[in-house]
Design a protein around this motif. Structure first.
Motif, short mmCIF file in Angstrom:
data_model
loop_
_atom_site.label_atom_id
_atom_site.label_comp_id
_atom_site.label_asym_id
_atom_site.label_seq_id
_atom_site.Cartn_x
_atom_site.Cartn_y
_atom_site.Cartn_z
N LYS A 309 100.93 52.13 42.45
CA LYS A 309 102.13 52.59 41.75
C LYS A 309 103.25 52.89 42.74
O LYS A 309 104.39 52.49 42.55
CB LYS A 309 101.79 53.85 40.93
CG LYS A 309 100.81 53.58 39.81
CD LYS A 309 100.66 54.77 38.89
CE LYS A 309 99.85 55.87 39.51
NZ LYS A 309 98.43 55.51 39.72
N ASP A 329 95.81 58.95 52.47
CA ASP A 329 94.91 58.48 51.42
C ASP A 329 93.46 58.71 51.84
O ASP A 329 93.10 58.50 53.00
CB ASP A 329 95.14 57.01 51.11
CG ASP A 329 94.57 56.65 49.74
OD1 ASP A 329 95.36 56.47 48.80
OD2 ASP A 329 93.32 56.57 49.61
N SER A 330 92.65 59.12 50.88
CA SER A 330 91.25 59.44 51.18
C SER A 330 90.36 58.19 51.23
O SER A 330 89.20 58.27 51.60
CB SER A 330 90.72 60.41 50.13
OG SER A 330 90.85 59.84 48.85
N LYS A 334 91.84 52.00 53.43
CA LYS A 334 93.31 51.92 53.41
C LYS A 334 93.87 52.57 54.68
O LYS A 334 94.99 52.29 55.09
CB LYS A 334 93.87 52.65 52.18
CG LYS A 334 93.60 51.97 50.85
CD LYS A 334 94.25 52.73 49.68
CE LYS A 334 93.85 52.12 48.34
NZ LYS A 334 94.35 52.92 47.20
N ASN A 366 99.32 60.81 38.86
CA ASN A 366 98.35 60.90 37.76
C ASN A 366 97.18 61.83 38.12
O ASN A 366 96.40 62.18 37.27
CB ASN A 366 97.85 59.51 37.36
CG ASN A 366 97.50 58.64 38.54
OD1 ASN A 366 98.24 58.59 39.52
ND2 ASN A 366 96.38 57.97 38.48
N LYS A 374 93.43 70.78 45.53
CA LYS A 374 92.99 70.49 46.89
C LYS A 374 93.94 71.08 47.93
O LYS A 374 93.54 71.48 49.00
CB LYS A 374 92.95 68.96 47.04
CG LYS A 374 91.71 68.44 47.73
CD LYS A 374 91.82 66.95 47.92
CE LYS A 374 90.90 66.16 47.04
NZ LYS A 374 91.06 64.73 47.16
P1 TMP Z 1 94.93 55.20 41.56
O1 TMP Z 1 95.99 56.07 40.96
O2 TMP Z 1 95.27 53.77 41.54
O3 TMP Z 1 93.56 55.52 41.03
O4 TMP Z 1 94.86 55.54 43.12
C1 TMP Z 1 94.75 56.83 43.61
C2 TMP Z 1 94.79 56.76 45.12
O5 TMP Z 1 95.05 58.05 45.62
C3 TMP Z 1 93.50 56.29 45.77
O6 TMP Z 1 93.79 55.41 46.83
C4 TMP Z 1 92.87 57.56 46.32
C5 TMP Z 1 94.08 58.41 46.58
N1 TMP Z 1 93.80 59.84 46.44
C6 TMP Z 1 93.86 60.64 47.59
O7 TMP Z 1 94.14 60.15 48.68
N2 TMP Z 1 93.61 61.97 47.46
C7 TMP Z 1 93.28 62.54 46.24
O8 TMP Z 1 93.07 63.76 46.17
C8 TMP Z 1 93.24 61.69 45.07
C9 TMP Z 1 92.91 62.27 43.74
C10 TMP Z 1 93.51 60.36 45.24
#
Ligand code: TMP
Length: 395
Positions: A309, A329-330, A334, A366, A374
């Motif tokens: 997004k 990003d976790s 990536k 989202n 967190k």
């Molecule tokens: P999505 O909205 O397409 O599911 O992708 C969410 C991305 O955000 C995914 O790469 C994991 C990352 N993320 C984090 O880095 N930390 C977090 O606490 C959460 C919930 C998601």
């Protein structure tokens, strides 16, 4: 007739994280034009010219659905609900990703379909029968031959990725047994219009569904919508329950209700989408104003979640490393890479307080609740998040 109402400009494939910034790498990056069209005949909202799926769903596919606690829990709940409700002997998931849904089933009772070979290998290794192919009529016939017809087909965030819906639903119709049910959920165009979440448009979201559009499409394959739910997942999704036209099911009262609400929202009219497109333009302007001001004030701004997004937003708004220092990003595969198109470095999660971060753009808006939970300490120490839904604001 397909009428374009929104142009989100030149965009990369959102899943193609760059491993370096070498000239040759940048030169070979693939871009396409992201224009969104409304079909005045069946009311479907789609990308005017979708990217070839073979370019997108490769053995380098990065997204792992089980990365989020929220989604793990949501899939578990859904699996249990469907098992109790329909008692299927044999089930199948289209787009099983890393197995986050199927792991809630007994290995003998579920079949996985996943065209990204790196992901299909994961579930195969765990003992789930996995077909590493795209869902189509040919595959559905092969599965019937190998395993038989299905009592339940489930799919989350996959059907909206498939350009050819006619073939998709035909294959569903072929595969279901007499009272089998197809349950699928994808981001909801009604929520996109409501939240101004134009970042739900990216190469993989070939369509954003409404009830009225799906209703028109399934009818042609001897299928009917028997129930529908609006979900909070992914910032607003719609879940359809579809069965054969001559099955035992009668449509629930939710079906009538959603039809009425969509007509009221004007989802059957081009004008509603044109108004939305105007709000999108304003959102871009406001976000750029804010980020430029923060830069002038010497604030440290990063982005949270290297999401598909946010790739749409950064490319549409022309936001690069000059305005967003890095993205965290976790997801391990990536990390150490660069965001597609705008090439912002992606780092593993950092201590936001120690790193003296002032603002974090919510790329994964989202998951706002999960993220705020967190990052309690960051918030306590005065750290702020920026969101663009439904309007640009600091939270
Ligand atoms: P999505 O909205 O397409 O599911 O992708 C969410 C991305 O955000 C995914 O790469 C994991 C990352 N993320 C984090 O880095 N930390 C977090 O606490 C959460 C919930 C998601």
């Amino acid at each position: 007739m397909k009428k374009v109402f929104l142009n989100l400009l030149k965009q990369p494939i959102t899943n193609s994280y760059l491993s370096n910034k070498k000239k040759s790498t940048l030169k070979s990056e693939f871009f396409y034009n992201l224009s969104i069209a409304f079909d005045t005949k069946n009311y479907l909202v789609s990308i005017k010219k979708p990217v070839n799926p073979k370019k997108q769903y490769t053995d380098k596919y990065a997204h792992r659905a089980s990365q989020s606690k929220t989604m793990n829990l949501a899939f578990k709940k859904t699996a249990n609900k469907l098992k109790i409700k329909y008692k299927p002997k044999l089930s199948l998931e289209i787009g099983s990703n890393d197995g986050v849904f199927i792991k809630n089933f007994h290995k003998k009772n579920i079949i996985a379909v996943e065209p990204c070979k790196n992901l299909a290998r994961l579930t195969n290794k765990k003992g789930f029968s996995t077909y590493d192919k795209f869902w189509d009529i040919k595959l559905s016939r092969k599965i019937i031959k190998d395993k038989g017809k299905l009592g339940l087909i489930y799919s989350a965030n996959t059907i909206s990725h498939i350009p050819n819906l006619k073939e998709t639903f035909k294959a569903i119709s072929i595969s279901l047994d007499k009272n089998g049910v197809f349950v699928f959920e994808d981001p909801y165009i009604g929520s996109v219009l409501k939240h101004n979440s134009y970042d739900q448009f990216y190469d993989e979201h070939v369509h954003l569904f409404s009830f009225i559009a799906i209703s028109n499409i399934v009818k042609k394959q001897n299928l009917k919508i028997i129930d529908v739910e609006i979900l909070k997942t992914h910032g607003g999704s719609i879940r359809f329950y579809v069965a054969k036209s001559d099955s035992k099911y009668k449509p629930t009262s939710s079906v009538k209700k959603i039809y009425k609400s969509e007509i009221k929202m004007g989802l059957n009219k081009l004008s509603a989408y044109k108004k939305f497109a105007n709000r999108v333009k304003k959102s871009k302007q406001k976000l750029l104003e804010l980020l430029k001001k923060l830069k002038k004030d010497n604030k440290k701004v990063i982005s949270y979640g290297a999401t598909y997004k946010s790739a749409t937003i950064f490319n549409y708004c022309n936001i690069g490393p000059d305005l967003i220092e890095f993205v965290t990003d976790s997801t391990s595969n990536k990390q150490g890479k660069y965001t597609p198109g705008k090439h912002i470095p992606i780092l593993p999660p950092v201590d936001m307080v120690k790193e003296k971060i002032d603002y974090a753009f919510l790329g994964a808006w989202n998951f706002e609740k999960e993220i705020k939970e967190k990052e309690k300490n960051f918030i306590k120490k005065g750290g702020k998040f920026i969101t663009h839904v439904p309007t640009i604001k600091i939270v």
